[in-house]
Design an enzyme around this catalytic site. Structure first.
Site, PDB file in Angstrom:
ATOM      1  N   HIS A 118       0.855  -1.181   0.000  1.00 54.00           N
ATOM      2  CA  HIS A 118       0.000   0.000   0.000  1.00 54.00           C
ATOM      3  C   HIS A 118       0.895   1.237   0.000  1.00 54.00           C
ATOM      4  O   HIS A 118       2.018   1.201   0.504  1.00 54.00           O
ATOM      5  CB  HIS A 118      -0.870  -0.039   1.266  1.00 54.00           C
ATOM      6  CG  HIS A 118      -1.958   0.987   1.326  1.00 54.00           C
ATOM      7  ND1 HIS A 118      -1.719   2.312   1.629  1.00 54.00           N
ATOM      8  CD2 HIS A 118      -3.303   0.875   1.152  1.00 54.00           C
ATOM      9  CE1 HIS A 118      -2.871   2.969   1.637  1.00 54.00           C
ATOM     10  NE2 HIS A 118      -3.845   2.122   1.346  1.00 54.00           N
ATOM     11  N   ASP A 196       2.933  -4.791   8.029  1.00 50.12           N
ATOM     12  CA  ASP A 196       1.680  -4.060   7.861  1.00 50.12           C
ATOM     13  C   ASP A 196       0.541  -5.065   8.020  1.00 50.12           C
ATOM     14  O   ASP A 196       0.281  -5.877   7.139  1.00 50.12           O
ATOM     15  CB  ASP A 196       1.642  -3.404   6.481  1.00 50.12           C
ATOM     16  CG  ASP A 196       0.341  -2.664   6.205  1.00 50.12           C
ATOM     17  OD1 ASP A 196      -0.582  -2.727   7.052  1.00 50.12           O
ATOM     18  OD2 ASP A 196       0.229  -2.043   5.134  1.00 50.12           O
ATOM     19  N   GLN A 199      -4.682  -5.636   6.904  1.00 51.99           N
ATOM     20  CA  GLN A 199      -5.632  -6.597   6.345  1.00 51.99           C
ATOM     21  C   GLN A 199      -5.676  -7.915   7.113  1.00 51.99           C
ATOM     22  O   GLN A 199      -6.665  -8.636   7.055  1.00 51.99           O
ATOM     23  CB  GLN A 199      -5.296  -6.871   4.875  1.00 51.99           C
ATOM     24  CG  GLN A 199      -5.378  -5.663   3.972  1.00 51.99           C
ATOM     25  CD  GLN A 199      -6.778  -5.077   3.888  1.00 51.99           C
ATOM     26  OE1 GLN A 199      -7.769  -5.795   3.963  1.00 51.99           O
ATOM     27  NE2 GLN A 199      -6.862  -3.765   3.733  1.00 51.99           N
ATOM     28  N   LYS A 222     -10.672  -1.544  10.034  1.00 51.66           N
ATOM     29  CA  LYS A 222     -10.634  -2.745   9.189  1.00 51.66           C
ATOM     30  C   LYS A 222     -10.900  -4.013  10.000  1.00 51.66           C
ATOM     31  O   LYS A 222     -10.783  -5.125   9.488  1.00 51.66           O
ATOM     32  CB  LYS A 222      -9.296  -2.842   8.466  1.00 51.66           C
ATOM     33  CG  LYS A 222      -9.053  -1.679   7.495  1.00 51.66           C
ATOM     34  CD  LYS A 222      -7.779  -1.857   6.705  1.00 51.66           C
ATOM     35  CE  LYS A 222      -7.438  -0.591   5.919  1.00 51.66           C
ATOM     36  NZ  LYS A 222      -8.387  -0.321   4.829  1.00 51.66           N
TER      37      LYS A 222
END
Length: 403
Positions: A118, A196, A199, A222
């Protein structure tokens, strides 16, 4: 049964253009169960007060509740409470890290990323590289958008990076990466490892002690929680070695006009009044998530994903990008030469909410030689009826585009 949890999400009962809503944009933000909405409302109706500095009852209660959620989050991640820093989210956390690690970088150092990242896990490191002369190098990824794991490990051994910062799962394609292997490969070189987890936080419930990364970032929105809040995990000693990122009240120890001293982690990174209601809502989201059996959730989401792949596979001209064997439940596709925006716009008229574009991964799209994709991102509150409605709408959309 997980199928019954859908009723807990009030927004999913809405209509869009008089059509039942089929929400397939959970990779951008998840919907919120009623218990999260209620927790935020209750805070403002009955508990609203600032934390940490008040001597009155409301402040003491708010502080206790706020800090208890830090404990809850630490337990969720299997880390210590003083290793959890509240931030605005994954992007804020990555900026904090890139800024903080700049003073450890030099012109002979390498920062290793992947083409799947991202923008939030690219641009802060670019800024750090520009300031220090460090170089950015990319892990090998196939033309289909799949990380070559064995080649990636060899690449790490060759480059001996100072920093390795990679996503646990791709927001654009859904690929799940074996970051544990990458972290293990980097250990002999003293590499600072950053994951990261925006997700993976909800879908995979990572055990950070087992993952053994140095830092991990995530966003509440999220994972069923409110927007504007998230966090940073860091090994306690490494957190304390980072310089302060922002300054103000709460994170200081002493202040005078001759100098200021700062508190230790995590407080040194939490200046000013925090997003108290966001943390309270996130606490309710964590309670909700942990009430669901992890294996049952994974099995259900995987079955939905496989059903979606099967249905899409029956439509000629659909091209699915990324790793369909190891995936959190994201299908990113193109259809012949049709523009992704046109497909998504027409789908919206059927009540189908998907994402189109580059998904904040322009370098990845350039690597794939496409401008963007249509992204269908699933969560456990979806069902087969959603997918059936999507497939019917997609077939009709394609027919309209080809008239």
């Amino acid at each position: 049964m997980i199928e019954q949890l859908r009723k807990d999400f009030p927004l999913l009962q809405n209509l869009v253009d008089e059509q039942p809503l089929c929400y397939f944009d959970s990779a951008a933000t998840t919907q919120k169960p009623q218990v999260v909405i209620d927790a935020v409302n209750q805070f403002y109706h009955q508990e609203n007060a600032n934390v940490h500095r008040g001597a009155h009852t409301l402040s003491a209660q708010a502080t206790a509740k706020y800090e208890a959620i830090r404990d809850k989050l630490a337990q969720y991640l299997n880390v210590q409470r003083n290793e959890v820093v509240w931030t605005k989210g994954a992007t804020d956390s990555l900026n904090l890290l890139a800024y903080g690690l700049t003073n450890t970088l030099g012109e002979d150092d390498v920062i290793v990323l992947s083409p799947l990242e991202h923008h939030a896990n690219i641009v802060p490191w670019q800024q750090a590289a520009e300031k220090t002369g460090a170089k950015i190098a990319l892990l090998p990824v196939s033309q289909e958008g799949v990380l070559n794991q064995s080649a990636a490990i060899e690449f790490i051994r060759h480059t001996k990076p100072k920093v390795l910062s990679v996503c646990h799962a791709s927001n654009a394609l859904g690929n799940i990466h074996d970051v544990k292997q990458l972290i293990e490969a980097s250990k002999p070189y003293g590499t600072i490892t950053v994951v990261d987890g925006a997700q993976s936080f909800m879908h995979l419930r990572p055990d950070l002690k087992a993952l053994d990364c140095d830092f991990f970032v995530f966003s509440a929105h999220k994972a069923l929680g409110p927007t504007g809040v998230g966090g940073l995990y860091g090994r306690y000693e490494m957190l304390n070695n980072l310089p302060v990122y922002q300054t103000g009240g709460e994170m200081i120890d002493t202040v005078s006009f001759t100098g200021t001293t700062f508190r230790t982690a995590p407080e040194k990174f939490e200046p000013g009044t925090p997003n108290i209601s966001g943390v309270i809502g996130f606490g309710a989201a964590l309670d909700y998530l942990t009430s669901i059996d992890k294996n049952e959730l994974l099995t259900f989401e995987h079955s939905l994903y496989q059903y979606l792949l099967t249905q899409l596979g029956q439509i000629d001209g659909i091209k699915i990008w990324g790793d369909t064997q190891n995936n959190i439940g994201v299908v990113s596709f193109t259809y012949k030469n049709e523009h992704h925006f046109d497909i998504a716009t027409l789908l919206n008229s059927y009540g189908i909410a998907v994402r189109s574009g580059h998904h904040c991964t322009q370098p990845l799209m350039a690597h794939l030689s496409i401008t963007g994709t249509v992204r269908v991102s699933l969560a456990f509150y979806n069902n087969q009826q959603d997918i059936d409605a999507f497939i019917t709408a997609l077939i009709e959309t394609i027919e309209m585009l080809e008239e």
